[in-house]
Design a protein around this motif. Structure first.
Motif, PDB file in Angstrom:
ATOM      1  N   ASP A 138      -6.169   4.318  -8.637  1.00  0.00           N
ATOM      2  CA  ASP A 138      -6.333   5.463  -9.530  1.00  0.00           C
ATOM      3  C   ASP A 138      -6.217   6.733  -8.686  1.00  0.00           C
ATOM      4  OD1 ASP A 138      -8.642   4.796  -8.166  1.00  0.00           O
ATOM      5  OD2 ASP A 138      -9.991   5.423  -9.772  1.00  0.00           O
ATOM      6  N   ALA A 139      -5.030   6.940  -8.132  1.00  0.00           N
ATOM      7  CA  ALA A 139      -4.822   8.030  -7.193  1.00  0.00           C
ATOM      8  C   ALA A 139      -3.370   8.479  -7.212  1.00  0.00           C
ATOM      9  CB  ALA A 139      -5.207   7.586  -5.771  1.00  0.00           C
ATOM     10  N   VAL A 140      -3.156   9.719  -6.759  1.00  0.00           N
ATOM     11  CA  VAL A 140      -1.821  10.285  -6.611  1.00  0.00           C
ATOM     12  C   VAL A 140      -1.421  10.196  -5.143  1.00  0.00           C
ATOM     13  CG1 VAL A 140      -0.425  12.388  -6.776  1.00  0.00           C
ATOM     14  CG2 VAL A 140      -2.102  11.859  -8.561  1.00  0.00           C
ATOM     15  N   CYS A 141      -0.206   9.718  -4.898  1.00  0.00           N
ATOM     16  CA  CYS A 141       0.340   9.682  -3.546  1.00  0.00           C
ATOM     17  C   CYS A 141       1.388  10.782  -3.383  1.00  0.00           C
ATOM     18  CB  CYS A 141       0.979   8.329  -3.244  1.00  0.00           C
ATOM     19  SG  CYS A 141      -0.169   7.065  -2.666  1.00  0.00           S
ATOM     20  N   GLN A 142       1.408  11.375  -2.196  1.00  0.00           N
ATOM     21  CA  GLN A 142       2.443  12.339  -1.826  1.00  0.00           C
ATOM     22  C   GLN A 142       3.174  11.784  -0.601  1.00  0.00           C
ATOM     23  OE1 GLN A 142       1.625  15.565   0.851  1.00  0.00           O
ATOM     24  NE2 GLN A 142       2.245  17.076  -0.689  1.00  0.00           N
ATOM     25  N   PHE A 143       4.473  11.498  -0.784  1.00  0.00           N
ATOM     26  CA  PHE A 143       5.274  10.981   0.316  1.00  0.00           C
ATOM     27  C   PHE A 143       6.213  12.074   0.802  1.00  0.00           C
ATOM     28  CE2 PHE A 143       9.388   8.950   1.533  1.00  0.00           C
ATOM     29  CZ  PHE A 143       8.971   8.395   2.737  1.00  0.00           C
ATOM     30  N   THR A 150       5.355  10.510   5.968  1.00  0.00           N
ATOM     31  CA  THR A 150       3.912  10.292   5.893  1.00  0.00           C
ATOM     32  C   THR A 150       3.457  10.302   4.444  1.00  0.00           C
ATOM     33  OG1 THR A 150       3.528  12.663   6.165  1.00  0.00           O
ATOM     34  CG2 THR A 150       3.463  11.290   8.148  1.00  0.00           C
ATOM     35  N   VAL A 151       2.348   9.615   4.172  1.00  0.00           N
ATOM     36  CA  VAL A 151       1.796   9.529   2.818  1.00  0.00           C
ATOM     37  C   VAL A 151       0.393  10.125   2.812  1.00  0.00           C
ATOM     38  CG1 VAL A 151       1.066   8.005   0.946  1.00  0.00           C
ATOM     39  CG2 VAL A 151       3.144   7.482   2.240  1.00  0.00           C
ATOM     40  N   THR A 152       0.143  11.022   1.845  1.00  0.00           N
ATOM     41  CA  THR A 152      -1.179  11.593   1.625  1.00  0.00           C
ATOM     42  C   THR A 152      -1.669  11.151   0.257  1.00  0.00           C
ATOM     43  OG1 THR A 152      -0.559  13.534   2.937  1.00  0.00           O
ATOM     44  CG2 THR A 152      -2.526  13.725   1.563  1.00  0.00           C
ATOM     45  N   THR A 153      -2.933  10.799   0.185  1.00  0.00           N
ATOM     46  CA  THR A 153      -3.492  10.260  -1.061  1.00  0.00           C
ATOM     47  C   THR A 153      -4.516  11.220  -1.654  1.00  0.00           C
ATOM     48  OG1 THR A 153      -3.209   8.017  -0.224  1.00  0.00           O
ATOM     49  CG2 THR A 153      -4.666   8.288  -2.098  1.00  0.00           C
ATOM     50  N   ALA A 204       8.690  16.497  -1.135  1.00  0.00           N
ATOM     51  CA  ALA A 204       7.719  15.397  -1.161  1.00  0.00           C
ATOM     52  C   ALA A 204       7.731  14.740  -2.535  1.00  0.00           C
ATOM     53  CB  ALA A 204       6.321  15.896  -0.825  1.00  0.00           C
ATOM     54  N   LEU A 205       7.619  13.426  -2.530  1.00  0.00           N
ATOM     55  CA  LEU A 205       7.578  12.659  -3.768  1.00  0.00           C
ATOM     56  C   LEU A 205       6.127  12.464  -4.186  1.00  0.00           C
ATOM     57  CD1 LEU A 205       9.624  11.082  -5.645  1.00  0.00           C
ATOM     58  CD2 LEU A 205       8.841   9.021  -4.453  1.00  0.00           C
ATOM     59  N   TYR A 206       5.829  12.751  -5.457  1.00  0.00           N
ATOM     60  CA  TYR A 206       4.484  12.570  -6.002  1.00  0.00           C
ATOM     61  C   TYR A 206       4.538  11.438  -7.034  1.00  0.00           C
ATOM     62  CZ  TYR A 206       3.242  17.111  -3.959  1.00  0.00           C
ATOM     63  OH  TYR A 206       2.999  18.157  -3.090  1.00  0.00           O
ATOM     64  N   THR A 217       0.818  -1.203   0.000  1.00  0.00           N
ATOM     65  CA  THR A 217       0.000   0.000   0.000  1.00  0.00           C
ATOM     66  C   THR A 217       0.860   1.264   0.000  1.00  0.00           C
ATOM     67  OG1 THR A 217      -1.687  -1.194   1.229  1.00  0.00           O
ATOM     68  CG2 THR A 217      -1.851   1.211   1.211  1.00  0.00           C
ATOM     69  N   ASN A 218       0.552   2.171  -0.924  1.00  0.00           N
ATOM     70  CA  ASN A 218       1.183   3.500  -1.008  1.00  0.00           C
ATOM     71  C   ASN A 218       2.621   3.477  -1.501  1.00  0.00           C
ATOM     72  OD1 ASN A 218      -1.168   4.751  -0.147  1.00  0.00           O
ATOM     73  ND2 ASN A 218      -0.560   4.744   2.003  1.00  0.00           N
ATOM     74  N   THR A 219       3.122   2.338  -2.017  1.00  0.00           N
ATOM     75  CA  THR A 219       4.420   2.390  -2.689  1.00  0.00           C
ATOM     76  C   THR A 219       4.208   2.828  -4.137  1.00  0.00           C
ATOM     77  OG1 THR A 219       4.252  -0.003  -3.097  1.00  0.00           O
ATOM     78  CG2 THR A 219       5.575   0.712  -1.218  1.00  0.00           C
ATOM     79  N   VAL A 220       5.317   3.016  -4.857  1.00  0.00           N
ATOM     80  CA  VAL A 220       5.285   3.624  -6.190  1.00  0.00           C
ATOM     81  C   VAL A 220       4.887   2.594  -7.237  1.00  0.00           C
ATOM     82  CG1 VAL A 220       6.659   4.796  -7.952  1.00  0.00           C
ATOM     83  CG2 VAL A 220       7.062   5.287  -5.527  1.00  0.00           C
ATOM     84  N   GLN A 221       4.023   3.003  -8.167  1.00  0.00           N
ATOM     85  CA  GLN A 221       3.696   2.187  -9.333  1.00  0.00           C
ATOM     86  C   GLN A 221       3.937   3.015 -10.587  1.00  0.00           C
ATOM     87  OE1 GLN A 221       0.369  -0.771  -9.690  1.00  0.00           O
ATOM     88  NE2 GLN A 221      -0.554   0.815 -10.950  1.00  0.00           N
ATOM     89  N   GLY A 222       4.805   2.526 -11.465  1.00  0.00           N
ATOM     90  CA  GLY A 222       5.089   3.225 -12.713  1.00  0.00           C
ATOM     91  C   GLY A 222       6.231   4.213 -12.574  1.00  0.00           C
ATOM     92  N   PRO A 223       6.845   4.600 -13.705  1.00  0.00           N
ATOM     93  CA  PRO A 223       8.057   5.425 -13.668  1.00  0.00           C
ATOM     94  C   PRO A 223       7.825   6.925 -13.561  1.00  0.00           C
ATOM     95  CG  PRO A 223       7.567   4.827 -15.927  1.00  0.00           C
ATOM     96  CD  PRO A 223       6.520   4.154 -15.074  1.00  0.00           C
ATOM     97  N   ASN A 224       6.586   7.384 -13.703  1.00  0.00           N
ATOM     98  CA  ASN A 224       6.351   8.826 -13.815  1.00  0.00           C
ATOM     99  C   ASN A 224       6.178   9.475 -12.443  1.00  0.00           C
ATOM    100  OD1 ASN A 224       6.392   8.802 -16.696  1.00  0.00           O
ATOM    101  ND2 ASN A 224       4.359   7.887 -16.654  1.00  0.00           N
ATOM    102  N   VAL A 225       7.300   9.797 -11.814  1.00  0.00           N
ATOM    103  CA  VAL A 225       7.284  10.392 -10.478  1.00  0.00           C
ATOM    104  C   VAL A 225       8.052  11.711 -10.508  1.00  0.00           C
ATOM    105  CG1 VAL A 225       7.225   8.083  -9.491  1.00  0.00           C
ATOM    106  CG2 VAL A 225       9.388   9.279  -9.641  1.00  0.00           C
TER     107      VAL A 225
END
Length: 465
Positions: free
Chosen positions: A293-298, A304-307, A284-286, A270-278
């Protein structure tokens, strides 16, 4: 009243082209339709559909069913006659007559089977032909639907402009077009790309085919020279950490003094990176959240992670990737981008029929929210990559294994699209899996088959109009 308003809107549609001999107090124009609906194509599609209906009829299905039913009834009769002959054969006239009857029955069954084979073969061929026709009709209808949707969106934008000009005309103001995002850009007009300036295999040469790298446009104090790197370490799909370098030279020679910042100890989860487009912005990492089907902000400091949930119908899990003629890049449904104003997300939805959608990602005290959204008429799978610069969305496509072209742009200030940008740049490797613009140094950072490459964006500071 409706006719009067229509004439006023018509008059305003080409106000800027009015004759110099006309009074400047008048609002007049010529109405023209530059994008008529392709009715001929629709008529041809309707004709093809009618032909399919004529070819596939209930009578043909009944014919096959009738032959099968006849064969089903004749075979038990033949078996019964054979059994009776075996029981009653007297070696004389009765046996001869019974054999003659059985011979006739076999002949009729053989004829029935010949007809059945011909019918099955014909129906099989017709099924193949009909399947191809239906596929072609479906493609045509999807194209027509997309065309109609695109034109409705474009006409809606034009109508909004006309309404604005109408209001200005009524108040005696001269209609003027707002400045474009490029004209507002502090660097000037996007003109060209040069390079590559940097080309390095980094710390893990030949490893991690997919990934991304770059700089934080809004770095924390003391980290202005830092670079970040996110390799997809599992299945060319997942990542669970961001690796930091204190300088470009550290990245090139592969010395990571800050080291890795873990999003999670497991990969994927949960909340790890999927796909190369970061992208990294403001510490913060987006990125595209794992399996969502969501954007995560680490947040790299608080861990902390915000979705941020994207609109219903957003395509994800490799349903709408960036592509070129030879292949598509898996799990590139969501593309995160940065420019002078912040973070953007580029994606597509079922409602947009696969066309690019652009939204601003806003980090507010109450959390991440989806800001203003723009809908384009550019089909996503006709694009290999996108990036943002000064509020303008740019899209690239592969010309060949050595050349990439920036061919499309969408100005978020005016809603204007251009399909003939024609900016070409050299590729070191055939595939660019991630591409992002850095407003810190006006560089394009590309991740190309395990290698990190960058190009200088050239702006024309005298190109403001």
């Amino acid at each position: 009243m409706k006719l009067h308003l229509l004439l006023l809107l018509c008059a305003l549609s080409t106000l800027s082209l009015q004759s110099p001999t006309q009074s400047p107090d008048k609002c007049e124009c010529e109405l023209s339709s530059t994008h008529p609906f392709p009715r001929d194509k629709l008529n041809n599609t309707q004709k093809d559909a009618a032909d399919c209906n004529n070819d596939v009829t209930p009578q043909k299905a009944l014919e096959l069913e009738s032959l099968l039913l006849g064969l089903e009834r004749r075979l038990p009769e033949l078996v019964e006659d054979m059994s009776e002959l075996e029981r009653e054969d007297d070696g004389g006239m009765y046996g001869v007559l019974a054999l003659h009857v059985i011979h006739n029955e076999l002949h009729e069954i053989r004829l029935l089977m010949d007809r059945l084979n011909i019918t099955v073969t014909t129906n099989r061929q017709q099924t193949q032909d009909t399947t191809q026709q239906i596929s072609a009709i479906r493609a045509e209808l999807q194209e027509l639907e997309t065309y109609d949707t695109q034109q409705v969106i474009k006409r809606d934008l034009i109508n909004k402009r006309l309404k604005r000009d109408l209001d200005q005309c009524r108040t005696g103001q001269r209609p003027t077009d707002p400045p474009t995002a490029q004209e507002l850009c502090p660097h000037g007009r996007f003109q060209n790309v040069s390079g590559p300036r940097i080309n390095t295999a980094g710390e893990y040469p030949g490893s991690f085919k997919y990934g991304a790298w770059g700089r934080d446009p809004k770095p924390e104090e003391g980290k202005e020279s830092w670079y970040w790197y996110v390799p997809l370490t599992a299945s060319n799909r997942y990542a669970h950490y961001v690796r930091l370098y204190s300088s470009l030279s550290s990245l090139v020679v592969g010395v990571s003094v800050p080291g890795n910042v873990l999003i999670h100890s497991s990969n994927p989860t949960t909340n790890t990176v999927q796909g190369p487009n970061v992208v990294l912005y403001g510490g913060a990492l987006y990125y595209n959240c794992y399996n969502m089907d969501a954007v995560c902000q680490f947040n790299l400091t608080s861990k902390t992670v915000t979705t941020l949930q994207l609109p219903k119908g957003t395509r994800f899990n490799s349903k709408s990737n960036f592509c070129h003629l030879d292949e598509c890049y898996p799990f590139t449904d969501l593309d995160l981008a940065t420019d002078e104003s912040g973070v953007w997300v580029i994606y597509t939805t079922n409602q947009d029929h696969g066309n690019l959608v652009l939204s601003k990602v806003e980090d507010r005290p109450e959390g991440l929210v989806l800001g203003q959204t723009w809908h384009t008429s550019m089909y996503k799978q006709a694009v290999t990559n996108t990036f943002m610069a000064c509020g303008v969305l740019y899209a690239t496509r592969a010309v060949n294994k050595d050349t990439e072209e920036i061919f499309y742009s969408y100005d978020t200030t005016t809603g204007q699209e251009q399909f003939n940008i024609g900016i070409y740049f050299q590729k070191i490797f055939p595939n660019i899996y991630a591409l992002n613009y850095s407003p810190v140094d006006q560089m394009l950072h590309a991740y190309c088959e395990s290698n990190m490459v960058s190009y200088k964006v050239i702006f024309d500071r005298h190109g403001h109009v």
